[in-house]
Design an enzyme around this catalytic site. Structure first.
Site, PDB file in Angstrom:
ATOM      1  N   ASP A 195      -0.949  -6.153   7.832  1.00  0.00           N
ATOM      2  CA  ASP A 195      -2.056  -5.357   7.278  1.00  0.00           C
ATOM      3  C   ASP A 195      -3.019  -6.352   6.628  1.00  0.00           C
ATOM      4  OD1 ASP A 195      -3.784  -3.874   5.668  1.00  0.00           O
ATOM      5  OD2 ASP A 195      -2.258  -2.430   5.056  1.00  0.00           O
ATOM      6  N   TYR A 223       0.856  -1.183   0.000  1.00  0.00           N
ATOM      7  CA  TYR A 223       0.000   0.000   0.000  1.00  0.00           C
ATOM      8  C   TYR A 223       0.903   1.248   0.000  1.00  0.00           C
ATOM      9  CZ  TYR A 223      -3.400   3.464   1.065  1.00  0.00           C
ATOM     10  OH  TYR A 223      -4.174   4.588   0.993  1.00  0.00           O
TER      11      TYR A 223
HETATM   12  C1  PLP Z   1      -6.668   1.834   2.019  1.00  0.00           C
HETATM   13  C2  PLP Z   1      -5.571   1.049   2.607  1.00  0.00           C
HETATM   14  C3  PLP Z   1      -4.810   1.549   3.667  1.00  0.00           C
HETATM   15  C4  PLP Z   1      -5.019   2.952   4.232  1.00  0.00           C
HETATM   16  O1  PLP Z   1      -6.271   3.094   4.832  1.00  0.00           O
HETATM   17  P1  PLP Z   1      -7.122   4.466   4.879  1.00  0.00           P
HETATM   18  O2  PLP Z   1      -8.359   4.041   5.574  1.00  0.00           O
HETATM   19  O3  PLP Z   1      -7.323   4.913   3.468  1.00  0.00           O
HETATM   20  O4  PLP Z   1      -6.315   5.442   5.647  1.00  0.00           O
HETATM   21  C5  PLP Z   1      -3.820   0.727   4.201  1.00  0.00           C
HETATM   22  N1  PLP Z   1      -3.579  -0.506   3.704  1.00  0.00           N
HETATM   23  C6  PLP Z   1      -4.291  -1.010   2.676  1.00  0.00           C
HETATM   24  C7  PLP Z   1      -3.983  -2.377   2.181  1.00  0.00           C
HETATM   25  C8  PLP Z   1      -5.302  -0.255   2.096  1.00  0.00           C
HETATM   26  O5  PLP Z   1      -5.995  -0.759   1.061  1.00  0.00           O
END
Ligand code: PLP
Length: 382
Positions: free
Chosen positions: A178, A105
């Site tokens: 994540d 990301y």
């Molecule tokens: C969108 C996203 C983020 C960031 O999140 P926000 O809610 O936009 O701040 C982080 N990791 C992944 C994999 C994402 O798709």
């Protein structure tokens, strides 16, 4: 007599934590908008909250459901996924080293580049497609955190979480995952050894493209978790109670939605695999995908709702396909009930390492035949 001790996360999610309002019998949890909470005659707090930057009953209900979904000890809600990510990295000690994938990301990557310039933190970006790269990147005793995405966005290379946990722990580092894309429906990283799980709850957990929120979930109530709590409090990276309530409502259907997205994604990927107008179809559910064997072991509720197409030609052809779609919406983001298609390198900017002919697709819950027909027509137009 029945009890609720062995209830599955699916049931917990559907019932928003089995909330029944003690005062009214309402089965939908109330929203607590109050920012401040009164004290009694002994000057003791009446409830568990004093000020909502620290805690609030609406956050608490959401956090308990989120912790259950990921099998963690506790969760904290944040104003966005990035707010959760930056709060985590606030707790990484200066003078240490961090590892993260080279394609991931882009916001997380930008943040890591930033803290490597502004704080005494060194970052190594390792090749997520190379199974030995993480072991080569860690520095035992120096590496304090390994950050991974099990499905690397937007190529969907697969990182073996059991292996990453062993490498991180042997080096004395924490493993943070994540899990935005896989979601707890497809994969529960803590069962594979992760210490911290992060979500952009803006995506699949909420699922309706109408809330910005983030979550961190911990396996243990340790000192790191106390520091993360303090970081949220002091940075003030908290969402509003209405967003928290909407997210709790979205999470009630997360299993249904993600299962349908995964089914649709597999149908689309299988249909277009080997298509004459494509150089490649990237989806871990396809047997020919390089990460398929690991994905089969570590994902058990489907392969997720994200896939990418490498369109024959270059950036122009790819963008023409995106704009020729009439069912897919040409927009960034992911995880909503509606399907989205985007030219990823345009969104990430000129420095992006993403192939110029890559279209990233977030598959929603629509009729799969409508989605397949739409992409067929769009590809026929180039
Ligand atoms: C969108 C996203 C983020 C960031 O999140 P926000 O809610 O936009 O701040 C982080 N990791 C992944 C994999 C994402 O798709």
């Amino acid at each position: 007599m029945s009890d609720r001790n062995n209830i599955s996360p699916r049931t917990i999610a559907a019932q928003a934590g089995h909330f029944i309002d003690p005062e009214t019998g309402g089965v939908s949890p109330p929203i607590h908008p109050s920012t401040t909470y009164a004290r009694d005659a002994d000057y003791e707090l009446i409830g568990a909250s004093s000020y909502s930057r620290t805690a609030n009953p609406t956050y608490a209900q959401l956090e308990s459901v989120a912790a259950t979904l990921e099998g963690g000890a506790a969760a904290l809600v944040f104003a966005s996924g990035m707010a959760a990510i930056t709060a985590f990295f606030e707790t990484v000690p200066s003078g240490t080293h961090v590892c993260a994938p080279h394609i991931m990301y882009h916001g997380t990557q930008d943040w890591l580049r930033r803290i490597s310039e502004t704080r005494k933190i060194e970052v190594t970006f390792f090749d997520a497609g190379d199974p030995n790269a993480l072991a080569d990147a860690v520095r035992p005793g120096e590496t304090s955190a390994v950050w991974v995405e099990p499905l690397v966005n937007p190529t969907w290379d697969i990182i073996d979480i059991v292996k990453a946990a062993t490498i991180a722990h042997d080096a004395g580092a924490v493993l943070a995952v994540d899990n935005t894309v896989a979601t707890p429906v497809c994969m529960r990283p803590m069962e594979l050894g992760a210490d911290i799980v992060m979500h952009s709850a803006t995506k699949f957990l909420n699922g309706h493209s109408d809330v910005m929120a983030g979550l961190l979930i911990t396996r243990e109530m340790d000192t790191r978790w106390e520091e993360i709590k303090r970081a949220r409090l002091l940075i003030g990276a908290i969402c509003g109670p209405f967003e928290a309530w909407l997210l709790l409502r979205g999470m009630r259907t997360v299993y249904l939605r993600v299962e349908r997205s995964s089914e649709n994604a597999l149908k689309i990927a299988s249909h277009f695999d080997g298509h004459a107008k494509l150089d490649a179809m990237l989806y871990p559910g396809l047997p020919g995908h390089p990460g398929h064997d690991i994905a089969r072991v570590q994902m058990n509720g489907g392969f997720g709702g994200m896939l990418s197409l490498l369109v024959s030609g270059g950036a122009d052809e790819a963008k023409r396909v995106a704009t020729a779609c009439r069912v897919f919406v040409p927009a960034t983001s992911l995880g909503g009930v509606e399907s989205l298609i985007e030219h990823r390198s345009t969104v990430e900017g000129p420095e992006s390492a993403v192939p110029k002919n890559l279209l990233r697709v977030s598959v929603g819950i629509e009729d799969a035949d409508d989605l397949i027909g739409d992409l067929e027509s769009a590809l026929a137009a180039i």
